[in-house]
Design a protein around this motif. Sequence first.
Motif, short mmCIF file in Angstrom:
data_model
loop_
_atom_site.label_atom_id
_atom_site.label_comp_id
_atom_site.label_asym_id
_atom_site.label_seq_id
_atom_site.Cartn_x
_atom_site.Cartn_y
_atom_site.Cartn_z
N THR A 157 -12.03 -7.56 39.67
CA THR A 157 -10.86 -7.55 38.80
C THR A 157 -10.78 -6.20 38.09
OG1 THR A 157 -12.05 -8.36 36.85
CG2 THR A 157 -11.13 -10.03 38.37
N PRO A 158 -9.60 -5.85 37.60
CA PRO A 158 -9.51 -4.63 36.79
C PRO A 158 -10.47 -4.65 35.60
CG PRO A 158 -7.33 -5.33 37.43
CD PRO A 158 -8.28 -6.43 37.84
N GLN A 159 -10.64 -5.81 34.98
CA GLN A 159 -11.54 -5.92 33.85
C GLN A 159 -12.99 -5.61 34.26
OE1 GLN A 159 -9.31 -8.25 34.79
NE2 GLN A 159 -7.89 -8.38 33.07
N GLU A 160 -13.41 -6.09 35.42
CA GLU A 160 -14.77 -5.81 35.89
C GLU A 160 -14.95 -4.32 36.19
OE1 GLU A 160 -16.15 -9.89 38.12
OE2 GLU A 160 -14.55 -8.72 39.06
N ILE A 161 -13.94 -3.71 36.76
CA ILE A 161 -14.01 -2.28 37.07
C ILE A 161 -14.11 -1.48 35.77
CG2 ILE A 161 -12.71 -0.33 38.03
CD1 ILE A 161 -11.66 -2.41 40.17
N VAL A 162 -13.28 -1.80 34.80
CA VAL A 162 -13.33 -1.11 33.51
C VAL A 162 -14.71 -1.30 32.88
CG1 VAL A 162 -12.40 -1.12 31.15
CG2 VAL A 162 -10.85 -1.15 33.12
N GLU A 163 -15.26 -2.49 32.98
CA GLU A 163 -16.58 -2.76 32.39
C GLU A 163 -17.67 -1.94 33.06
OE1 GLU A 163 -18.95 -4.37 29.49
OE2 GLU A 163 -16.78 -4.63 29.67
N VAL A 164 -17.63 -1.81 34.39
CA VAL A 164 -18.66 -1.01 35.07
C VAL A 164 -18.53 0.46 34.69
CG1 VAL A 164 -17.61 -0.40 37.32
CG2 VAL A 164 -20.01 -0.94 37.20
N LEU A 165 -17.33 0.94 34.50
CA LEU A 165 -17.14 2.34 34.09
C LEU A 165 -17.60 2.55 32.65
CD1 LEU A 165 -13.70 3.02 35.82
CD2 LEU A 165 -16.02 3.44 36.70
N LEU A 166 -17.33 1.58 31.78
CA LEU A 166 -17.81 1.65 30.41
C LEU A 166 -19.34 1.64 30.39
CD1 LEU A 166 -17.43 1.53 27.32
CD2 LEU A 166 -17.23 -0.96 27.57
N HIS A 167 -19.93 0.75 31.15
CA HIS A 167 -21.39 0.66 31.23
C HIS A 167 -22.00 1.97 31.75
CE1 HIS A 167 -25.15 -1.60 31.46
NE2 HIS A 167 -25.38 -0.95 32.59
N SER A 168 -21.30 2.61 32.67
CA SER A 168 -21.78 3.88 33.23
C SER A 168 -21.89 4.97 32.18
CB SER A 168 -20.84 4.36 34.35
OG SER A 168 -20.86 3.47 35.43
N VAL B 279 -23.21 4.93 29.35
CA VAL B 279 -24.54 4.94 28.75
C VAL B 279 -25.50 5.78 29.59
CG1 VAL B 279 -26.50 3.47 28.11
CG2 VAL B 279 -24.16 2.67 27.71
N TYR B 280 -25.36 5.72 30.88
CA TYR B 280 -26.33 6.34 31.79
C TYR B 280 -25.90 7.70 32.33
CZ TYR B 280 -28.62 1.94 31.33
OH TYR B 280 -29.25 0.86 30.79
N CYS B 281 -24.59 7.96 32.38
CA CYS B 281 -24.17 9.24 32.98
C CYS B 281 -23.30 10.07 32.06
CB CYS B 281 -23.48 9.01 34.31
SG CYS B 281 -22.01 8.01 34.24
N GLY B 282 -23.01 9.57 30.88
CA GLY B 282 -22.29 10.37 29.90
C GLY B 282 -20.82 10.02 29.77
N MET B 283 -20.34 10.29 28.58
CA MET B 283 -18.96 9.98 28.23
C MET B 283 -17.93 10.74 29.08
SD MET B 283 -17.71 7.71 26.25
CE MET B 283 -18.89 7.32 24.98
N PRO B 284 -18.09 12.06 29.31
CA PRO B 284 -17.07 12.76 30.11
C PRO B 284 -16.89 12.16 31.51
CG PRO B 284 -18.40 14.35 28.92
CD PRO B 284 -19.07 13.01 28.75
N ARG B 285 -17.98 11.83 32.17
CA ARG B 285 -17.86 11.26 33.52
C ARG B 285 -17.24 9.87 33.48
NH1 ARG B 285 -23.19 13.96 36.28
NH2 ARG B 285 -22.19 16.00 36.46
N ALA B 286 -17.61 9.09 32.50
CA ALA B 286 -17.01 7.76 32.36
C ALA B 286 -15.52 7.86 32.03
CB ALA B 286 -17.75 6.95 31.29
N LEU B 287 -15.16 8.83 31.19
CA LEU B 287 -13.75 9.04 30.89
C LEU B 287 -12.96 9.44 32.14
CD1 LEU B 287 -14.02 10.94 27.51
CD2 LEU B 287 -12.73 8.82 27.89
N ASN B 288 -13.51 10.39 32.91
CA ASN B 288 -12.82 10.81 34.13
C ASN B 288 -12.63 9.64 35.08
OD1 ASN B 288 -12.69 13.41 33.17
ND2 ASN B 288 -14.43 14.15 34.36
N ALA B 289 -13.66 8.84 35.25
CA ALA B 289 -13.58 7.69 36.15
C ALA B 289 -12.56 6.67 35.63
CB ALA B 289 -14.95 7.05 36.31
N THR B 290 -12.53 6.47 34.32
CA THR B 290 -11.59 5.51 33.73
C THR B 290 -10.15 5.97 33.90
OG1 THR B 290 -13.28 4.79 32.16
CG2 THR B 290 -10.98 4.31 31.58
N PHE B 291 -9.92 7.28 33.80
CA PHE B 291 -8.56 7.78 34.03
C PHE B 291 -8.14 7.62 35.49
CE2 PHE B 291 -9.26 10.37 30.04
CZ PHE B 291 -8.44 9.56 29.27
N VAL B 292 -9.09 7.73 36.41
CA VAL B 292 -8.78 7.44 37.82
C VAL B 292 -8.42 5.97 37.96
CG1 VAL B 292 -9.67 7.37 40.18
CG2 VAL B 292 -10.19 9.34 38.71
N ALA B 293 -9.21 5.10 37.34
CA ALA B 293 -8.91 3.67 37.39
C ALA B 293 -7.52 3.38 36.83
CB ALA B 293 -9.98 2.88 36.65
#
Length: 132
Positions: free
Chosen positions: A90-101, A103-117
């Motif tokens: 689901t979109p919610q699960e995808i957003v959650e995995v990107l948010l969780h990421s 913690v481990y790979c940094g805010m800029p990468r999670a932000l970039n991935a979230t904007f792609v989503a």
Amino acid sequence: MTRDERFENGLTMLRRIDGEAGQKVIDSLADISPELGHQVVAWAFGDIYTRPGLPLRDRQLVTLGALTALGGCEPQLEVHINAALNVGLTPQEIVEVLLHSAVYCGMPRALNATFVAKKVFAERDLLPVTAP
């Protein structure tokens, strides 16, 4: 299994997961590196994605986390966010995995991935995404 059989197995899986988007990636390699296209289909999708150890939705969760962590993979993230939706995330699960990421790979990468989503969700008329 022969080279051609591996390719055919992979092509079936690629179409199941990525639909038209996966084929476009393979086609875009035809004039520069058809062998890379062959390996993406035969190895990644024919040998790895068809293994019985994980369901496709879990494989896509891992893929989203890995691409987010790598950074600079926004075109591949776009394909795999679509694929994740195609295999039942689901979109919610995808957003959650990107948010969780984050913690481990940094805010800029999670932000970039979230904007792609966000782009993918907008194209598929899935916005706004509500919190779980």
